[in-house]
Scaffold this motif. Sequence first.
Motif, PDB file in Angstrom:
ATOM      1  N   ASP A   1       0.008   5.071 -10.318  1.00  0.00           N
ATOM      2  CA  ASP A   1       0.929   6.081  -9.796  1.00  0.00           C
ATOM      3  C   ASP A   1       2.314   5.485  -9.576  1.00  0.00           C
ATOM      4  O   ASP A   1       3.336   6.117  -9.885  1.00  0.00           O
TER       5      ASP A   1
ATOM      6  N   LYS B   1       0.864  -1.179   0.000  1.00  0.00           N
ATOM      7  CA  LYS B   1       0.000   0.000   0.000  1.00  0.00           C
ATOM      8  C   LYS B   1       0.900   1.228   0.000  1.00  0.00           C
ATOM      9  O   LYS B   1       1.831   1.314   0.796  1.00  0.00           O
ATOM     10  N   ARG B   2       0.629   2.179  -0.878  1.00  0.00           N
ATOM     11  CA  ARG B   2       1.487   3.354  -1.009  1.00  0.00           C
ATOM     12  C   ARG B   2       0.893   4.617  -0.413  1.00  0.00           C
ATOM     13  O   ARG B   2       1.534   5.650  -0.411  1.00  0.00           O
ATOM     14  N   GLU B   3      -0.334   4.540   0.050  1.00  0.00           N
ATOM     15  CA  GLU B   3      -0.980   5.739   0.588  1.00  0.00           C
ATOM     16  C   GLU B   3      -1.364   5.523   2.048  1.00  0.00           C
ATOM     17  O   GLU B   3      -1.939   4.486   2.383  1.00  0.00           O
TER      18      GLU B   3
ATOM     19  N   TYR C   1      -4.589  -3.392  -5.657  1.00  0.00           N
ATOM     20  CA  TYR C   1      -3.206  -3.732  -5.340  1.00  0.00           C
ATOM     21  C   TYR C   1      -2.800  -5.009  -6.057  1.00  0.00           C
ATOM     22  O   TYR C   1      -3.614  -5.917  -6.253  1.00  0.00           O
TER      23      TYR C   1
ATOM     24  N   TRP D   1      -7.765   0.936  -2.800  1.00  0.00           N
ATOM     25  CA  TRP D   1      -7.224   0.953  -4.157  1.00  0.00           C
ATOM     26  C   TRP D   1      -6.965  -0.477  -4.606  1.00  0.00           C
ATOM     27  O   TRP D   1      -6.926  -1.399  -3.793  1.00  0.00           O
TER      28      TRP D   1
ATOM     29  N   ASP E   1      -3.583   4.186  -7.460  1.00  0.00           N
ATOM     30  CA  ASP E   1      -2.391   3.930  -6.641  1.00  0.00           C
ATOM     31  C   ASP E   1      -1.398   3.044  -7.386  1.00  0.00           C
ATOM     32  O   ASP E   1      -0.196   3.321  -7.399  1.00  0.00           O
TER      33      ASP E   1
END
Length: 365
Positions: free
Chosen positions: A205, A30-32, A60, A58, A202
Amino acid sequence: MSLSLSAQNFTVKGHFTDVANDTLLIEYVKREPDRNVVNVSVPIDANGFFSYSCNIGWAYFAELSVQSNGVKSYFFFVPDESVEIEGQSASMTGWDIDGTGFYQRLNAVNRLMLPFDKEFDAARARYDKGMADGLDKAMLDSVRAAANRDINERLWKVAGQYIREHPDDEVSATLLLDQDYTDILPAIRMLSPEVRYGRFKDYIDGIDSMFSRLEKEMAAAESATLELKEGKKVPDFTLKDIDGNDFSLHSILGKGKYTVVDFWGSWCSWCIKGFPKMAEYYERYKDRLEIVGVACYDKEDRWKAAVDRNNIPWLQVFSPDGRTEVRFGVTAYPYKVVVSPKGKVIKCFMGETEEFYEMLDKKLK
């Protein structure tokens, strides 16, 4: 196969026909708001069935690994969807996939790509047989590489055509990496706003950031050369600080302090993990030590947010184009350059290493 949505907003159910009483290891990133690796262990019962549900915001890209055999598969988890898979854990190319709308379309595209997967499997089998028969490894490597190039070139065309013809389909996002790397950024630009900034935002991005960095690095490498050498005067650079003012590295040299130039990025989890110890050393030795953080391949808003969130007390500057990284020979992150009070490069450190802190203790105590 019939499906029932759980109270969670994503569910995967499965039946592996080749394992029982085992464990499915699930990992995704997870990036956020920050990069975070999620690890989950899911039991596989005596009949090979398993089920996992979670709340995600999001889509993944998850790694699935059966504990007993170590075989890894990769699968998209998409919010507000549900999926069932059936087949052998050792070969996801033969999985039967059923589910809600996204997974039905994904299954159709997977079948479109299945011939290429089978060709890759056949090339690997020929390689393994050749090795078992004692054939020359260099020759086998060359043959397999040529076969894989041929397969990839044909696969890239099919994936690229699907994306061009289906810019409004989220499944196109799953094919971004099934192309030649030079086509990935243009393909992202083709996606409709609903796909680009929808559930796969995500994931896209991350790809956009990665290949934008690569594009900048390649451009910088064409016009910049390595200038940093241990034992020689550190190269100068002038970059914008966090307040938008020009900062020159040489402006702080020759004042009796050691200097550490720390190349990092808000996207780099190892960089972030190292900040507490760096802050400890900065506080301990700040009368004899300066640190200059250089944010690389980053976005200004994310860089500034990371500095604020992590309470970084030392100088911060932003590298907009990768040139400084090329000149300093940065090949991995974090990357630290230790500079003497006279401005000479003492040593460079790649990654988080105790040797870096041991050197500081030795020089500054």
